[in-house]
Design an enzyme around this catalytic site. Structure first.
Site, PDB file in Angstrom:
ATOM      1  N   GLY A 195      -4.710  -8.655   2.969  1.00  0.00           N
ATOM      2  CA  GLY A 195      -4.129  -7.307   2.942  1.00  0.00           C
ATOM      3  C   GLY A 195      -5.157  -6.257   2.619  1.00  0.00           C
ATOM      4  O   GLY A 195      -5.830  -6.330   1.585  1.00  0.00           O
TER       5      GLY A 195
ATOM      6  N   PHE B 184      -3.773  -0.535  -0.497  1.00  0.00           N
ATOM      7  CA  PHE B 184      -4.314  -0.019  -1.757  1.00  0.00           C
ATOM      8  C   PHE B 184      -4.726  -1.146  -2.698  1.00  0.00           C
ATOM      9  O   PHE B 184      -5.814  -1.121  -3.284  1.00  0.00           O
ATOM     10  CB  PHE B 184      -3.281   0.872  -2.450  1.00  0.00           C
ATOM     11  CG  PHE B 184      -3.059   2.198  -1.777  1.00  0.00           C
ATOM     12  CD1 PHE B 184      -4.053   3.167  -1.767  1.00  0.00           C
ATOM     13  CD2 PHE B 184      -1.852   2.484  -1.156  1.00  0.00           C
ATOM     14  CE1 PHE B 184      -3.857   4.390  -1.154  1.00  0.00           C
ATOM     15  CE2 PHE B 184      -1.644   3.703  -0.540  1.00  0.00           C
ATOM     16  CZ  PHE B 184      -2.646   4.665  -0.535  1.00  0.00           C
TER      17      PHE B 184
ATOM     18  N   GLU C  49      11.063  13.560   2.179  1.00  0.00           N
ATOM     19  CA  GLU C  49       9.877  14.235   2.720  1.00  0.00           C
ATOM     20  C   GLU C  49       9.957  14.374   4.240  1.00  0.00           C
ATOM     21  O   GLU C  49       9.582  15.424   4.793  1.00  0.00           O
ATOM     22  CB  GLU C  49       8.627  13.467   2.299  1.00  0.00           C
ATOM     23  CG  GLU C  49       8.363  13.583   0.800  1.00  0.00           C
ATOM     24  CD  GLU C  49       7.230  12.712   0.299  1.00  0.00           C
ATOM     25  OE1 GLU C  49       6.741  12.969  -0.816  1.00  0.00           O
ATOM     26  OE2 GLU C  49       6.840  11.771   1.018  1.00  0.00           O
TER      27      GLU C  49
ATOM     28  N   ASP D 296       2.828  -4.170  -3.832  1.00  0.00           N
ATOM     29  CA  ASP D 296       4.254  -4.219  -3.516  1.00  0.00           C
ATOM     30  C   ASP D 296       4.768  -5.632  -3.307  1.00  0.00           C
ATOM     31  O   ASP D 296       5.977  -5.858  -3.333  1.00  0.00           O
ATOM     32  CB  ASP D 296       4.533  -3.396  -2.252  1.00  0.00           C
ATOM     33  CG  ASP D 296       4.348  -1.912  -2.481  1.00  0.00           C
ATOM     34  OD1 ASP D 296       4.253  -1.505  -3.645  1.00  0.00           O
ATOM     35  OD2 ASP D 296       4.294  -1.154  -1.484  1.00  0.00           O
TER      36      ASP D 296
END
Length: 455
Positions: A43, A46, A207, A336
């Protein structure tokens, strides 16, 4: 690769016949004499990048595997979906890390399996058969994907927003709806084309809806003679009691008022029952819409389940306070994809938490390689949650501090520009934001061609 030994090791692992692969992959750290320990990071989000950077000085061979060749700054993905920014402005190539970090190799591949017994991962690369890659340490940082709560058939009609492809798909759906509305004479169908439904009133839904509301009133003003984009219907649906449920109720109320001022119809405590090519059925009522977008829920990738640990309802691996998988030495899950409790509350699935977890695990592994033991468990430091609601308005919550308005929006803009992955991203986004702020125009209003050139 950083040296001849590591080149040979990697070639044996991912390029040899299956028998040779199995023999090599079965070697443990203790039996791979003369070779550097291998750390596989799955991955390039972040958490994965934070772990890799924390290991930049480690005497080890790092392999970072991702099915994409780029890292996405996800907090601004909604701006790509609403044509404020182009994909390149919020993304950066992962491979560029190799130029800065000599102990790191980047592989463009997708993980299709994990064998805990032989301590290998199966990687499928484009145009290459599946190969096994041995590891001494494994860091899983695969993030999340949209969850349709058991109704995967909704995905065909209501795309989620987790990748650049998702963002471009949403942008094309939105812009195409106006183009089609301008060509048809049937009033009911025109109204359906100009009705946009967002399912899920978390930060992404809020948003997106606010950005679209500003787009139809400002950016598209006077762009069409046959329709008035400002008369579009924008609906934000949620099964919960209020928008932004992870924020304080006082901020939630302010955001609701702000959305309504922008022209967004907020409908909470209403469950979506059906999504099809004609719109949605929510609370027993049909809402005709040509553009339904899913911003409701997320689930972990399949990889945490492959590790064999217990998982939560969202498919995230339950890890110990050191972010380790229980009964799997040297295996960590971060970001996550991990489910971790702190002070009786789950660590939130936000970028700051992922970065902190990735950095912690990277440093933990580096210390273990030096023969040092880490005694302090991971501790998440909450820097606050933010959400932007259109132009000049944002909300911030950090502990007892709760602010909203123009100054909070300036803080949001400053923090996000500084957090972008590269200097060129920061300069491009800053320039585009200034242009959009003063002109109301958006630079990426492109609909991909769907027919062959010349037709």
């Amino acid at each position: 690769m950083n040296d001849v030994a590591s080149q040979t090791s990697l070639a044996v692992t991912i390029g040899s016949p299956p028998v040779a692969v199995e023999l090599e992959s079965a070697k443990s750290l203790a039996h791979r004499a003369g070779e550097k320990p291998r750390i596989v990071i799955v991955g390039g989000g972040f958490a994965g990048l934070a772990a890799a950077r924390a290991l930049r000085n480690a005497n080890a061979e790092l392999i970072l595997i991702d099915r994409r060749n780029h890292h996405i700054f996800q907090p601004l993905l909604y701006q790509v979906a609403t044509a404020v920014l182009s994909p390149a402005e919020i993304a950066a190539p992962i491979r560029q890390l190799e130029a800065k970090q000599t102990n790191l190799t980047v592989l463009l591949a997708e993980i299709t399996g994990v064998d805990m017994a032989s301590r290998t991962v199966e990687a499928s690369a484009p145009g290459v058969s599946i190969r096994k890659i041995a590891f001494d340490y494994l860091v899983v940082a695969t993030g999340m994907r949209p969850s349709y709560f058991g109704h995967d058939e909704f995905a065909r009609y209501a795309p989620g927003l987790k990748s650049l492809n998702d963002a471009e798909t949403i942008r094309a759906k939105i812009l195409s709806a106006f183009e089609l509305a301008a060509t048809i004479d049937d009033e009911a169908e025109r109204a359906r084309q100009m009705t946009f439904v967002f399912v899920g009133a978390g930060p992404t839904g809020v948003e997106l809806a606010a950005s679209l509301a500003q787009m139809v009133k400002v950016t598209l003003r006077n762009n069409f003679h046959r329709i008035d984009p400002a008369k579009s219907t924008i609906i934000l649906l949620d099964a919960g009691k209020r928008v932004l449920p992870t924020f304080a109720e006082s901020l939630s109320r302010k955001v609701t008022r702000r959305l309504e001022k922008l022209g967004v119809k907020v409908m909470t405590d209403i469950k979506v029952e059906t999504v099809d090519d004609q719109g949605v059925i929510a609370g027993g009522n049909r809402i005709p819409s040509a553009t339904v977008l899913w911003t409701a829920g997320v689930a972990a990738s399949p990889i945490p389940k492959m590790l064999g640990p217990k998982i939560d309802r969202a498919g995230r691996a339950l890890v110990d306070p050191f972010l380790k998988v229980v009964d799997a030495p040297g295996v960590f899950v971060v970001g996550d994809a991990a489910s971790l409790m702190q002070d009786g509350h789950p660590v939130p699935g936000v970028a700051q938490a992922a970065i902190q977890e990735g950095r912690y695990v990277g440093r933990l592994i580096a210390k273990e390689l030096q023969g040092r033991k880490v005694k302090l468990p991971f501790r998440y430091f909450d820097k606050g949650n933010m959400a932007v609601v259109g132009k000049n308005y944002a909300v911030l919550e950090r502990g007892w501090l709760r602010t909203s308005g123009f100054l909070t929006w300036l803080v949001w803009a400053f923090v996000h520009i500084l957090s972008l992955p590269q200097l060129q991203n920061r300069l491009r986004v800053q320039r585009q934001w200034l242009w959009s702020y003063f002109t109301g125009q958006r630079s990426s209003r492109l609909i991909p061609e769907t027919h062959e050139p010349g037709h």
